[in-house]
Design a protein around this motif. Structure first.
Motif, PDB file in Angstrom:
ATOM      1  N   UNK A 116       0.938  -1.114  -0.157  1.00 45.82           N
ATOM      2  CA  UNK A 116      -0.142   0.148  -0.077  1.00 45.82           C
ATOM      3  C   UNK A 116       0.893   1.150  -0.145  1.00 45.82           C
ATOM      4  N   UNK A 117       1.883   1.145   0.670  1.00 46.34           N
ATOM      5  CA  UNK A 117       3.111   2.191   0.996  1.00 46.34           C
ATOM      6  C   UNK A 117       3.366   2.404  -0.559  1.00 46.34           C
ATOM      7  N   UNK A 118       3.751   2.002  -1.522  1.00 46.64           N
ATOM      8  CA  UNK A 118       4.831   1.879  -2.072  1.00 46.64           C
ATOM      9  C   UNK A 118       4.154   2.192  -3.557  1.00 46.64           C
ATOM     10  N   UNK A 119       2.554   2.180  -3.904  1.00 48.16           N
ATOM     11  CA  UNK A 119       1.414   1.789  -4.636  1.00 48.16           C
ATOM     12  C   UNK A 119       1.019   3.316  -4.622  1.00 48.16           C
ATOM     13  N   UNK A 120       0.838   3.464  -3.266  1.00 47.57           N
ATOM     14  CA  UNK A 120       0.314   5.291  -2.535  1.00 47.57           C
ATOM     15  C   UNK A 120       1.555   6.093  -3.352  1.00 47.57           C
ATOM     16  N   UNK A 121       3.149   5.788  -3.295  1.00 43.58           N
ATOM     17  CA  UNK A 121       3.839   7.039  -3.247  1.00 43.58           C
ATOM     18  C   UNK A 121       4.313   6.844  -4.998  1.00 43.58           C
ATOM     19  N   UNK A 122       4.000   5.507  -5.825  1.00 49.14           N
ATOM     20  CA  UNK A 122       3.290   6.481  -7.345  1.00 49.14           C
ATOM     21  C   UNK A 122       2.365   6.159  -7.503  1.00 49.14           C
ATOM     22  N   UNK A 123       1.391   7.416  -6.429  1.00 48.87           N
ATOM     23  CA  UNK A 123       0.411   8.231  -6.505  1.00 48.87           C
ATOM     24  C   UNK A 123      -0.654   7.975  -6.645  1.00 48.87           C
ATOM     25  N   UNK A 124      -0.986   6.204  -6.951  1.00 48.14           N
ATOM     26  CA  UNK A 124      -1.979   5.487  -6.888  1.00 48.14           C
ATOM     27  C   UNK A 124      -3.333   5.751  -5.053  1.00 48.14           C
ATOM     28  N   UNK A 125      -4.834   5.789  -5.701  1.00 41.68           N
ATOM     29  CA  UNK A 125      -5.226   6.296  -4.228  1.00 41.68           C
ATOM     30  C   UNK A 125      -5.294   4.550  -3.532  1.00 41.68           C
ATOM     31  N   UNK A 126      -5.361   4.366  -2.810  1.00 41.74           N
ATOM     32  CA  UNK A 126      -5.863   2.753  -2.229  1.00 41.74           C
ATOM     33  C   UNK A 126      -6.313   2.604  -1.241  1.00 41.74           C
ATOM     34  N   UNK A 127      -7.290   1.351  -1.101  1.00 45.44           N
ATOM     35  CA  UNK A 127      -7.379   1.067   0.049  1.00 45.44           C
ATOM     36  C   UNK A 127      -6.959   0.300   0.733  1.00 45.44           C
ATOM     37  N   UNK A 128      -6.722  -0.467   1.584  1.00 51.22           N
ATOM     38  CA  UNK A 128      -6.553  -1.099   2.474  1.00 51.22           C
ATOM     39  C   UNK A 128      -7.698  -1.754   3.250  1.00 51.22           C
ATOM     40  N   UNK A 129      -7.302  -3.059   3.168  1.00 48.57           N
ATOM     41  CA  UNK A 129      -8.622  -3.813   2.932  1.00 48.57           C
ATOM     42  C   UNK A 129      -8.143  -4.331   4.635  1.00 48.57           C
ATOM     43  N   UNK A 130      -8.712  -4.865   5.405  1.00 45.33           N
ATOM     44  CA  UNK A 130      -8.892  -4.972   6.886  1.00 45.33           C
ATOM     45  C   UNK A 130      -9.726  -5.904   6.804  1.00 45.33           C
ATOM     46  N   UNK A 131      -9.304  -6.640   8.226  1.00 43.91           N
ATOM     47  CA  UNK A 131     -11.132  -7.942   9.292  1.00 43.91           C
ATOM     48  C   UNK A 131     -10.734  -7.277  10.061  1.00 43.91           C
ATOM     49  N   UNK A 132     -10.159  -5.985  10.671  1.00 47.06           N
ATOM     50  CA  UNK A 132     -10.125  -5.251  11.667  1.00 47.06           C
ATOM     51  C   UNK A 132      -9.745  -3.982  11.401  1.00 47.06           C
ATOM     52  N   UNK A 133     -11.551  -3.346  11.334  1.00 52.13           N
ATOM     53  CA  UNK A 133     -10.864  -1.937  10.780  1.00 52.13           C
ATOM     54  C   UNK A 133     -10.435  -1.221  11.367  1.00 52.13           C
ATOM     55  N   UNK A 134     -10.787  -1.157  13.011  1.00 53.46           N
ATOM     56  CA  UNK A 134      -9.836  -0.331  14.003  1.00 53.46           C
ATOM     57  C   UNK A 134      -8.284  -0.175  13.101  1.00 53.46           C
ATOM     58  N   UNK A 135      -8.077  -1.193  13.241  1.00 56.35           N
ATOM     59  CA  UNK A 135      -6.037  -1.811  12.701  1.00 56.35           C
ATOM     60  C   UNK A 135      -6.213  -1.021  11.680  1.00 56.35           C
ATOM     61  N   UNK A 136      -7.070  -1.424  10.146  1.00 55.71           N
ATOM     62  CA  UNK A 136      -6.564  -0.913   9.120  1.00 55.71           C
ATOM     63  C   UNK A 136      -6.578   0.625   9.492  1.00 55.71           C
ATOM     64  N   UNK A 137      -7.711   1.290   9.971  1.00 55.75           N
ATOM     65  CA  UNK A 137      -7.751   2.919  10.281  1.00 55.75           C
ATOM     66  C   UNK A 137      -6.157   3.378  10.515  1.00 55.75           C
ATOM     67  N   UNK A 138      -5.609   2.197  11.456  1.00 58.10           N
ATOM     68  CA  UNK A 138      -4.458   3.173  12.236  1.00 58.10           C
ATOM     69  C   UNK A 138      -3.750   2.577  11.019  1.00 58.10           C
ATOM     70  N   UNK A 139      -3.648   1.691  10.087  1.00 58.30           N
ATOM     71  CA  UNK A 139      -2.658   1.349   9.283  1.00 58.30           C
ATOM     72  C   UNK A 139      -2.492   3.001   8.168  1.00 58.30           C
TER      73      UNK A 139
END
Length: 241
Positions: A19-42
């Motif tokens: 996710x970091x590397x794609x965002x660095x390349x200008x992508x909008x990235x959805x971080x899929x996470x079973x636990x939304x709190x952990x995804x939000x923290x990421x």
């Protein structure tokens, strides 16, 4: 227009670095996470690094309702990375691996990926350059598992490796189905990487692991499709099936 990527199991380790590397390349990235709190923290961690085009998405690939809710939240998609996976625990002798364990592993590693493709294929068809990366493992290679000279020859199991073999087979079938379209569909092994997945037992870094996934998530129109690549093959080359 900014391209969009969705990565399953992306709140930590290789998925997070991807996710970091794609965002660095200008992508909008959805971080899929079973636990939304952990995804939000990421996502917040990447925001703090100046990568604002990242959002958390509650996503459990074994739960059809969760996949449907995620699909309803996404309006466009260029890249789908099926990264979520479980091992089922090792050692995993084939003679004692239960069908219940195999089903649990397959539900995430195979059926979850298939359900994600089914849910998001319509959005991907709307992209001029749709890409699907199925994150696999060399432990899914039947050719390598049949070669006593292979360095991981003795690491066999009744659930995890076979699940990746099935994912590889699905990748071939999916690429063939989409052969007359702009899609590029590939199976990518990030290599033997030190992560929570293997109790940090491995020589590879998450940065290098993510880099090969990003490579095939962003390949051009002349790039391969229906292939199997790995960081554990010299020069990130093609793996035997």
């Amino acid at each position: 227009m900014k391209k969009t990527a969705l990565i399953t199991g992306a709140n930590k380790s290789i998925g997070f670095e991807t996710a970091r590397q794609l965002a660095q390349q200008g992508y909008f990235v959805y971080i899929g996470s079973r636990d939304l709190a952990k995804g939000s923290a990421a996502a917040a961690k990447l925001h703090a690094e100046g990568l604002s085009s990242v959002a958390a998405l509650q996503l459990d690939v074994t739960d059809p309702a969760s996949i449907a809710a995620a699909r309803a939240s996404v309006s466009s998609l260029d890249v789908l990375i099926n990264n979520a996976g479980i091992s089922g625990g090792f050692p995993q002798p084939a003679s004692t691996t239960t069908s219940a364990l195999a089903r649990e592993v397959y539900n995430t590693n195979v059926f979850g990926a298939m359900d994600m493709v089914g849910a998001f294929i319509d959005l991907l068809h709307q992209s001029p350059e749709p890409r699907i990366v199925n994150v696999t493992s060399l432990l899914g290679s039947l050719t390598l598992h049949s070669d006593p000279r292979w360095k991981f020859y003795a690491i066999k199991g009744g659930a995890y490796g076979p699940s990746k073999s099935a994912l590889n087979a699905y990748t071939v079938a999916l690429a063939y189905d989409l052969r007359d379209t702009p899609f590029k569909v590939n199976a990518v092994c990030p290599g033997h990487t030190a992560t929570d997945f293997n109790r940090h037992n491995g020589p590879g870094s998450v940065e290098d692991a993510a880099a090969i996934i990003v490579k095939y998530a962003t390949i051009g129109a002349d790039g391969p499709t229906g292939k199997y690549f790995s960081n554990d093959i010299p020069d990130r080359g093609e793996s035997p099936w």
